[in-house]
Structures are given as C-alpha cells and as structure tokens.
Design a protein around this motif. Structure first.
Motif, PDB file in Angstrom:
ATOM      1  N   ARG A 157     -75.908 -50.020 -34.202  1.00  0.00           N
ATOM      2  CA  ARG A 157     -75.372 -50.212 -32.857  1.00  0.00           C
ATOM      3  C   ARG A 157     -73.844 -50.226 -32.860  1.00  0.00           C
ATOM      4  O   ARG A 157     -73.210 -49.728 -31.932  1.00  0.00           O
ATOM      5  N   ARG A 158     -73.252 -50.816 -33.897  1.00  0.00           N
ATOM      6  CA  ARG A 158     -71.787 -50.843 -33.971  1.00  0.00           C
ATOM      7  C   ARG A 158     -71.220 -49.438 -34.062  1.00  0.00           C
ATOM      8  O   ARG A 158     -70.239 -49.100 -33.376  1.00  0.00           O
ATOM      9  N   LEU A 159     -71.830 -48.585 -34.884  1.00  0.00           N
ATOM     10  CA  LEU A 159     -71.344 -47.211 -35.028  1.00  0.00           C
ATOM     11  C   LEU A 159     -71.390 -46.457 -33.709  1.00  0.00           C
ATOM     12  O   LEU A 159     -70.521 -45.607 -33.439  1.00  0.00           O
ATOM     13  N   LEU A 160     -72.371 -46.765 -32.876  1.00  0.00           N
ATOM     14  CA  LEU A 160     -72.562 -46.031 -31.623  1.00  0.00           C
ATOM     15  C   LEU A 160     -72.023 -46.802 -30.418  1.00  0.00           C
ATOM     16  O   LEU A 160     -72.431 -46.565 -29.290  1.00  0.00           O
ATOM     17  N   THR A 161     -71.103 -47.721 -30.678  1.00  0.00           N
ATOM     18  CA  THR A 161     -70.463 -48.472 -29.594  1.00  0.00           C
ATOM     19  C   THR A 161     -69.053 -47.957 -29.377  1.00  0.00           C
ATOM     20  O   THR A 161     -68.278 -47.819 -30.321  1.00  0.00           O
ATOM     21  N   VAL A 162     -68.750 -47.647 -28.136  1.00  0.00           N
ATOM     22  CA  VAL A 162     -67.445 -47.109 -27.748  1.00  0.00           C
ATOM     23  C   VAL A 162     -66.832 -48.032 -26.704  1.00  0.00           C
ATOM     24  O   VAL A 162     -67.502 -48.418 -25.735  1.00  0.00           O
ATOM     25  N   THR A 163     -65.560 -48.380 -26.897  1.00  0.00           N
ATOM     26  CA  THR A 163     -64.830 -49.194 -25.925  1.00  0.00           C
ATOM     27  C   THR A 163     -63.641 -48.407 -25.406  1.00  0.00           C
ATOM     28  O   THR A 163     -62.849 -47.870 -26.195  1.00  0.00           O
ATOM     29  N   VAL A 164     -63.518 -48.332 -24.096  1.00  0.00           N
ATOM     30  CA  VAL A 164     -62.370 -47.704 -23.452  1.00  0.00           C
ATOM     31  C   VAL A 164     -61.596 -48.791 -22.715  1.00  0.00           C
ATOM     32  O   VAL A 164     -62.172 -49.514 -21.892  1.00  0.00           O
ATOM     33  N   VAL A 165     -60.323 -48.922 -23.027  1.00  0.00           N
ATOM     34  CA  VAL A 165     -59.463 -49.896 -22.354  1.00  0.00           C
ATOM     35  C   VAL A 165     -58.631 -49.157 -21.310  1.00  0.00           C
ATOM     36  O   VAL A 165     -57.854 -48.263 -21.649  1.00  0.00           O
ATOM     37  N   GLY A 166     -58.813 -49.521 -20.056  1.00  0.00           N
ATOM     38  CA  GLY A 166     -58.083 -48.879 -18.967  1.00  0.00           C
ATOM     39  C   GLY A 166     -59.028 -48.321 -17.921  1.00  0.00           C
ATOM     40  O   GLY A 166     -59.858 -47.460 -18.231  1.00  0.00           O
ATOM     41  N   GLY A 167     -58.910 -48.807 -16.682  1.00  0.00           N
ATOM     42  CA  GLY A 167     -59.804 -48.374 -15.619  1.00  0.00           C
ATOM     43  C   GLY A 167     -59.165 -47.427 -14.635  1.00  0.00           C
ATOM     44  O   GLY A 167     -59.662 -47.285 -13.510  1.00  0.00           O
ATOM     45  N   GLY A 168     -58.077 -46.767 -15.039  1.00  0.00           N
ATOM     46  CA  GLY A 168     -57.503 -45.728 -14.199  1.00  0.00           C
ATOM     47  C   GLY A 168     -58.273 -44.429 -14.352  1.00  0.00           C
ATOM     48  O   GLY A 168     -59.353 -44.390 -14.955  1.00  0.00           O
ATOM     49  N   PHE A 169     -57.705 -43.339 -13.819  1.00  0.00           N
ATOM     50  CA  PHE A 169     -58.433 -42.075 -13.847  1.00  0.00           C
ATOM     51  C   PHE A 169     -58.704 -41.611 -15.272  1.00  0.00           C
ATOM     52  O   PHE A 169     -59.813 -41.176 -15.590  1.00  0.00           O
ATOM     53  N   THR A 170     -57.718 -41.695 -16.155  1.00  0.00           N
ATOM     54  CA  THR A 170     -57.923 -41.230 -17.526  1.00  0.00           C
ATOM     55  C   THR A 170     -59.026 -42.017 -18.208  1.00  0.00           C
ATOM     56  O   THR A 170     -59.940 -41.446 -18.826  1.00  0.00           O
ATOM     57  N   GLY A 171     -58.959 -43.356 -18.110  1.00  0.00           N
ATOM     58  CA  GLY A 171     -59.962 -44.187 -18.762  1.00  0.00           C
ATOM     59  C   GLY A 171     -61.357 -43.968 -18.219  1.00  0.00           C
ATOM     60  O   GLY A 171     -62.319 -43.829 -18.980  1.00  0.00           O
TER      61      GLY A 171
END
Length: 463
Positions: A157-171
């Motif tokens: 599960r750790r390998l397949l976990t993605v975190t995106v920081v930023g809730g603007g258009f790019t994020g």
C-alpha cells in the motif's frame, strides 16, 4: 542597432521574442534571449504527460527552431544591473558572462513555493518542468511493478500511495490524471486491487480550485472522493521524512510518492538580485502597458511580464487587483509586450494590457473535467473535451498541435503506453553493471534507486 535582452524563455519570453521577429524590420534591433533550456514548456499539458496521455517532447517548443533571428544563450541570469544596462549570466557550461543591452525584458518566471518541512527536499518532486512530469510517470509505473511482487500488506500500500500537496489547478489536475492512470493500470496487474491504492490531496485551505466558485469546487471534491481519493483540507504536511506523511491534524500514513504543487514564489533573481523596483511579494512593479515602474515613476528601457511581474488587472472590478499567474495571461502579455516594444522603438503609442477571462477549465482524468465561465458550469466529458480543445489550440505552432492530436488519437485506439523508463535518468547504469541496470536491487536496494529521485524543482525560468 537597439539591443534587446529577454530574460527567460517561458510563455511571456518566447511570445515576446517570437512577436519581435515578426514585427521588427531587419537591422532595426538585435534580440538576445537567455534561458537555461533550449525550449519553452507548455505547462498546462504537464499533468497529461504524467499520465502518459501526451508524449513529453510534444509539450516542448524549440527556441532555436522558431526564433531564427534571435541569439539564444543557454544559461541562468543571476543578476540585473539596470543602472549600467548589464546582466550577469552563468552559462550552462559554468562560465560567467556579462551581457550589455539597451532594453531589457524580464520574463524569468516564478519558482516553486516551498516550506522548511522535514523530508520535503529529499522526497518531493515538483511539477514545473517536463523532466519532472516524466519522472513522476516512471516512478508510478515502477511502483506498480514492484508492488505486484509483494504480498498484500502495508509495504504494498505504501508503494502505491501518492500524495499531492496543493489544491490549485496544477495540483488538482495532476492528482486527477494520476488517479485515472493508476485505476486503469489495475486491469494490467491482476495481483493488485483497488484497495491497494492510496491517493491523498493536501491543501491548507478549506476548499480547492480557488479560481472557480464554491459549488463547482465542492463538486470536484465529491467527484474525487467518489473515485476513492482522500482529500485533506484545512491542514498541511508537517513531515515527509522516511517515506511517511504526517499532517498537522495528526493523521499519518506511509507514502510512496510526494508531488509538491503548493503554488508560486518570487524568482530570487528578480526579488533579490536586481535594481529594478519590486513589490512586497518580490515581483517586478509594472504599469498596465508592461513598462517597469509606476505611472508617476516609469523606469526607462525596462519591461516585464508573466509570473515574475505584478501586472495590473484592468479587467477586474477590485481596486489594485493583479493578474493571476497563469498561461492565459502570460501568453497574451508576451504578445502585447512585443507590440509595445516595437511601438516604443518607433516613437508610437503603447497599449495597456487588458484581458477578460475566457473562463477556467481543468482536467480530472480521462473523460472527466470541469469548466466555469461566470455562472455557466459544465462538468464531465464535455468539460474534458473543452479542456483538450482549448489547450491544443493554445499550444504554439501547428507542428506541436498536430503531434498532440495524433498521440490522443492513437491513445483512443490503443490505450496509454504503460512502459516505465525509470533508468533513463542514469543511462550508463546498465553499461557499468554489465548489462543489468537493476543490479543494485539484487543486493537488497530497491530497483528504482538506480535512478535517483529528482530534487524538488525551484526555478521555473518560464515567463
């Protein structure tokens, strides 16, 4: 001849130089453009590059191919001394050069806004350059290959976990595109299930997509959550060290990939290494006609546009408003800047920049999107098609438009290519390892470590 120096070859810089080449008479001026890359990146397409929907090179426009009458210098501008009409440049081979000019155009772009959070420098990948987009895609595909070899459990599960920081258009766009890619990949990995995926979007604000109104923003949140995403709003990352995300609200989880899209900061060259006037945010002060300075105190022979400039927004009803840093404004500012430079050179009247928004549109993955123009809101497939239609028209040159369309057509017929090329970042690894680029993995090191994770990108140098 008049010597015009353009600092930065992104949207504003490229379109300024391109426009000058079309408008200047031969012998009227000499144009020099300084940028560390030999291309302009069409950044709105980077989320689709991360998902494999567009080939990386197709979002890049060659400066030398399209600016045949300009001098291109590959390097970073490190300081500007406008009082003496000189700029200091560190070329890509490490040499330091001083370039004299008569007129300067500052389109150096912005930098990724970062914070002193443990683990960010070691773990995070930015999304301002095409190389980062390619690295993100390859890292996710490689993670699927590795996870398929593991039994169900925390490490998978750790390998397949993605975190995106930023809730603007790019994020939000890269989050939606990667979620779409990961979900589709499960069809090719029968060993894995949807429960193995973990997609987290983190933003300090209580809502995402500040460019749209409240209800469309809430719809996007609901839409992403229905697709299995976890949105953490009103909080922030306090640690990313050791492959583990810790949030300010106390939540903690293992993480395989961290993408930092937390907005723009001022370019240090503009903010600290120039005698041109800057505002409290470190942006060049410009008038509505893009000349540096104020109406009462213009700076002669200096112009600026794009993300490193505080351009008055004459289309806004809010007093003192500035244009937002996006491609829609930067492209149009570059075109106007070229026209104003030529007009000023010939003693004619220059025009102010004014542009009424055409609306906002974002992709949320294959077949999903959102568009808003005033009170008109469109969701789903139609918004996604509008996103693709607008941006394929906006990307410079017909050659690039056709290449992008052909890739989309082939993907519609055959699907996205899911082959990772993680070791391309170290092309000599296979040679040194006797033909096995993953030799390090045999000794217990993860295979992807043969291609180090890119450092968090800071300087965009894009206009």
């Amino acid at each position: 001849m008049e010597k015009i120096l353009i600092v930065g070859g992104g949207y504003a810089g490229f379109y300024t130089a391109w426009g000058l080449e079309k408008k200047l008479r031969r012998g009227e001026a000499e144009v020099t453009l300084v940028d560390p890359h030999g291309y302009m990146t069409y950044q709105p397409f980077l989320p689709e590059v991360t998902a494999g929907s567009i080939e990386a090179r197709h979002v890049m426009v060659s400066l030398r191919r399209h600016l045949r009458r300009s001098t291109i210098i590959a390097g970073h501008t490190t300081s500007i001394d406008h009082a003496h009409r000189t700029a200091t440049v560190r070329t890509n081979d490490g040499a330091i050069r001083e370039i004299g000019y008569d007129t300067i155009v500052v389109t150096a772009g912005a930098v990724t806004r970062t914070f002193p959070v443990p683990g960010i420098a070691e773990e995070a990948i930015g999304l301002k350059h095409v190389e980062e987009a390619v690295a993100i895609r390859d890292q996710l595909l490689t993670a699927f290959d590795r996870a398929a070899l593991l039994p169900p459990g925390p490490e998978r599960r750790r390998l397949l976990t993605v975190t995106v920081v930023g809730g603007g258009f790019t994020g939000v766009e890269v989050f939606g595109e990667l979620l779409s890619l990961a979900t589709s990949l499960l069809r090719s990995y029968p060993e894995l299930s949807f429960d193995d995926l973990g997609f987290h979007l983190v933003d300090t604000n209580e809502r995402i997509l500040p460019e749209v109104t409240d209800e469309p923003g809430r719809w996007v949140v609901r839409h992403l959550e229905k697709r299995g995403a976890h949105l953490h709003l009103g909080t922030h990352v306090t640690s990313a060290a050791g492959g583990r995300i810790v949030l300010a609200d106390g939540q903690s989880y293992g993480n395989g990939m961290l993408i930092w899209a937390a907005g723009n900061g001022s370019n240090p060259v503009v903010a600290r290494n120039t005698d041109l006037p800057v505002d409290e945010r470190g942006l060049v002060r410009v008038r509505a006609d893009l000349r540096v300075g104020t109406d009462d105190a213009p700076v002669p022979d200096a112009w600026a546009a794009g993300d490193n400039a505080a351009v008055p927004d004459l289309a806004s009803a809010v007093p003192g408003a500035r244009t937002v840093p996006n491609a829609q404004h930067a492209v149009r500012q570059g075109k106007l800047l070229a026209a104003n430079l030529v007009a000023d050179l010939r003693g004619k009247k220059v025009r102010p920049y004014i542009h009424h928004s055409l609306g906002t549109v974002a992709t949320l993955g294959i077949g999903q999107g959102i568009f808003q123009y005033r009170r008109l809101v469109i969701k789903g497939v139609l918004a996604w098609l509008m996103h693709r239609g607008y941006h394929v028209l906006a990307v410079p040159t017909w050659e690039r438009k056709i290449r992008v369309l052909l890739v989309w057509a082939s993907a519609a017929l055959f699907g996205r290519d899911i082959i990772p090329l993680a070791t391309v970042q170290q092309p000599r690894a296979a040679f040194l390892a006797g033909g096995d680029p993953f030799a390090g993995a045999a000794a217990g090191a993860p295979a992807q470590e043969t291609a180090p994770r890119p450092e968090l990108s800071v300087v965009r140098h894009a206009g």
